[in-house]
Design an enzyme around this catalytic site. Structure first.
Site, mmCIF file in Angstrom:
data_model
loop_
_atom_site.group_PDB
_atom_site.id
_atom_site.type_symbol
_atom_site.label_atom_id
_atom_site.label_comp_id
_atom_site.label_asym_id
_atom_site.label_seq_id
_atom_site.Cartn_x
_atom_site.Cartn_y
_atom_site.Cartn_z
ATOM 1 N N HIS A 191 0.838 -1.204 0.000
ATOM 2 C CA HIS A 191 0.000 0.000 0.000
ATOM 3 C C HIS A 191 0.867 1.246 0.000
ATOM 4 O O HIS A 191 1.972 1.269 0.568
ATOM 5 C CB HIS A 191 -0.975 0.000 1.178
ATOM 6 C CG HIS A 191 -0.350 0.062 2.543
ATOM 7 N ND1 HIS A 191 0.009 1.258 3.136
ATOM 8 C CD2 HIS A 191 -0.043 -0.903 3.439
ATOM 9 C CE1 HIS A 191 0.520 1.011 4.341
ATOM 10 N NE2 HIS A 191 0.497 -0.296 4.549
ATOM 11 N N ASP B 149 -0.421 4.398 0.892
ATOM 12 C CA ASP B 149 -0.879 5.400 1.851
ATOM 13 C C ASP B 149 -0.198 5.206 3.199
ATOM 14 O O ASP B 149 0.307 4.119 3.510
ATOM 15 C CB ASP B 149 -2.400 5.343 2.014
ATOM 16 C CG ASP B 149 -2.900 3.998 2.511
ATOM 17 O OD1 ASP B 149 -2.404 2.959 2.026
ATOM 18 O OD2 ASP B 149 -3.783 3.960 3.389
ATOM 19 N N ASP C 45 6.249 1.625 7.425
ATOM 20 C CA ASP C 45 4.931 1.160 6.969
ATOM 21 C C ASP C 45 4.440 1.986 5.804
ATOM 22 O O ASP C 45 3.768 2.981 5.982
ATOM 23 C CB ASP C 45 3.955 1.243 8.147
ATOM 24 C CG ASP C 45 2.593 0.664 7.857
ATOM 25 O OD1 ASP C 45 2.475 -0.106 6.894
ATOM 26 O OD2 ASP C 45 1.648 0.987 8.585
ATOM 27 N N GLU D 220 -5.318 1.512 2.438
ATOM 28 C CA GLU D 220 -5.115 0.351 3.312
ATOM 29 C C GLU D 220 -5.243 0.737 4.768
ATOM 30 O O GLU D 220 -5.717 -0.052 5.588
ATOM 31 C CB GLU D 220 -3.740 -0.277 3.049
ATOM 32 C CG GLU D 220 -3.530 -1.646 3.684
ATOM 33 C CD GLU D 220 -3.052 -1.577 5.143
ATOM 34 O OE1 GLU D 220 -3.104 -2.621 5.832
ATOM 35 O OE2 GLU D 220 -2.612 -0.480 5.574
ATOM 36 N N GLU D 221 -4.827 1.966 5.101
ATOM 37 C CA GLU D 221 -4.918 2.419 6.481
ATOM 38 C C GLU D 221 -6.348 2.802 6.866
ATOM 39 O O GLU D 221 -6.616 3.123 8.027
ATOM 40 C CB GLU D 221 -3.982 3.616 6.707
ATOM 41 C CG GLU D 221 -2.504 3.346 6.422
ATOM 42 C CD GLU D 221 -1.862 2.388 7.407
ATOM 43 O OE1 GLU D 221 -2.571 1.873 8.300
ATOM 44 O OE2 GLU D 221 -0.654 2.137 7.276
ATOM 45 N N GLU E 149 4.195 -6.091 3.521
ATOM 46 C CA GLU E 149 4.040 -5.321 4.762
ATOM 47 C C GLU E 149 5.266 -5.471 5.660
ATOM 48 O O GLU E 149 6.069 -6.386 5.522
ATOM 49 C CB GLU E 149 2.792 -5.771 5.513
ATOM 50 C CG GLU E 149 1.540 -5.014 5.115
ATOM 51 C CD GLU E 149 1.409 -3.671 5.823
ATOM 52 O OE1 GLU E 149 2.387 -3.184 6.406
ATOM 53 O OE2 GLU E 149 0.289 -3.120 5.773
#
Length: 384
Positions: free
Chosen positions: A73, A75, A105, A139-140, A164
């Site tokens: 991801h 974001d 992250d 995703e967050e 991840e």
């Protein structure tokens, strides 16, 4: 600076806090196009202004074989600049750690995927089949980026790696999660005449909240147990002398296989009835645009797991244990919605979602090497 680290730095330098993914998506798109690939942008319906794209591409070897998916991801969570010791959007190396929002992250994982695709676009003879890469938004939040790719039916893969940020183990299973809205009714009355007049919905809700958190859950040999968490209570008025006649409760429920939304609702209602609140409590699964994530686990001896462990050992010199995560991520979507065996592994760091987040350069470069070796092995030309 190594190319993969430069890409990592470039991505950290882009503010892609959830809701503002466009610039990061454009960077990913241009990088993939520089490899000679056809690149697609996908937008979920709630993104009415097309400001939150997900990016995907497929690298075809031209020879028959399986498809390996790499996904990450783009974001990040938001930042409180005043609490940072560095500029969160200026990657800063201090004592072997690179500080910046997304450094852990998960922009290191994104950079490793980009460089993996870049390598094999120039060395197509080293693999058979296809490599798919997805870089998703939201995703967050509610994972709307990945769910949109599922809705568009563009993800077709035999195996998947979610890049991840977990470097010291590989996740082969995750719990699932539901959220429930509970409304408890009471009876209004003048506060001066309470408790002879009125029925306080806050008191009833408090009793029910305690009962909910004490409800039994199923267990799983690897994912442990499901859990209840009453996250929010709201009701009454501080400015009126009125006995509260309604209370809203928000309940999080992490689940293991066998625990359904229907089972959870039934448990809450049984607890309400036991407290004499039958007819005064209503429960519903909190409405949301995307589906809820369900629990999953793939076998620890799956070829994807064993192959990753072998190459991790070859690159780092240490063993890579398997792990089971108590939370959820987009891996749940791949495994449950699409039935794709997936592992979760990528460069990590520290202070995830917190101030002064950092990543480790060696982990980013090692992840790239591991991804390359994994791809060569799983997509080996001439393999049956």
């Amino acid at each position: 600076m190594e190319e993969v680290l430069q890409r990592w730095y470039d991505l950290i330098s882009i503010d892609s806090v959830m809701g503002h993914e466009a610039k990061a998506a454009e960077y990913v798109k241009k990088t993939l196009e520089s490899f000679g690939l056809i690149v697609h942008m996908s937008y979920f319906p709630e993104d009415e202004k097309n400001e939150r794209p997900s990016v995907w591409t497929v690298l075809d070897s031209g020879r028959p074989g399986p498809t390996l998916l790499f996904i990450g991801h783009i974001d990040t969570v938001d930042v409180n600049r005043e609490a940072w010791m560095t500029d969160p959007f200026k990657p800063t190396l201090i004592d072997g750690k690179v500080y910046g929002r997304g450094a852990m992250d998960m922009k290191g994982g994104d950079a490793a995927i980009l460089s993996t695709i870049g390598y094999f676009s120039a060395h197509r003879s080293e693999f058979a089949g296809k490599i798919m890469a997805c870089f998703v938004s939201d995703e967050e939040g509610l994972s709307q980026g990945t769910y949109e790719l599922v809705r568009e039916n563009v993800i077709h893969a035999d195996l998947a790696l979610m890049a991840e940020c977990r470097y010291d183990n590989v996740a082969v299973g995750f719990r699932g999660r539901f959220s429930f809205e509970v409304t408890v009714k009471g009876k209004a009355g003048h506060a001066s005449r309470y408790p002879q007049v009125g029925e306080n919905a806050l008191i009833s809700a408090g009793k029910l909240a305690a009962a909910i958190e004490a409800l039994p859950t199923l267990s799983h040999p690897k994912l442990n147990r499901g859990t209840w968490c009453v996250r929010y209570l709201s009701g009454g008025s501080a400015g009126a002398l009125v006995v509260p006649d309604s209370c809203y409760m928000f309940v999080d429920r992490y689940v293991v296989p066998g625990e359904t939304a229907e089972l959870c609702i039934s448990q809450i209602m049984e607890a309400a009835n036991a407290l004499g609140l039958g007819g005064k409590v209503s429960v519903r699964l909190k409405p949301r645009k995307s589906p809820y994530m369900q629990a999953f686990a793939i076998p620890e001896d799956h070829v994807l797991v064993r192959t990753l462990q072998r190459h991790y050992r070859d690159v780092t010199g240490v063993d890579l244990p398997v792990a089971y995560d108590p939370s959820v991520c987009d891996s749940n979507i791949l495994a449950v919605s699409l039935g794709i065996p997936v592992v979760t592994f990528g460069p990590s760091g520290g202070n995830m979602h917190g101030d002064n987040e950092y990543g480790v350069p060696e982990q980013v470069t090692n992840a790239l090497e591991i991804y390359k070796r994994l791809t060569r092995d799983l997509l080996k030309p001439g393999a049956a």
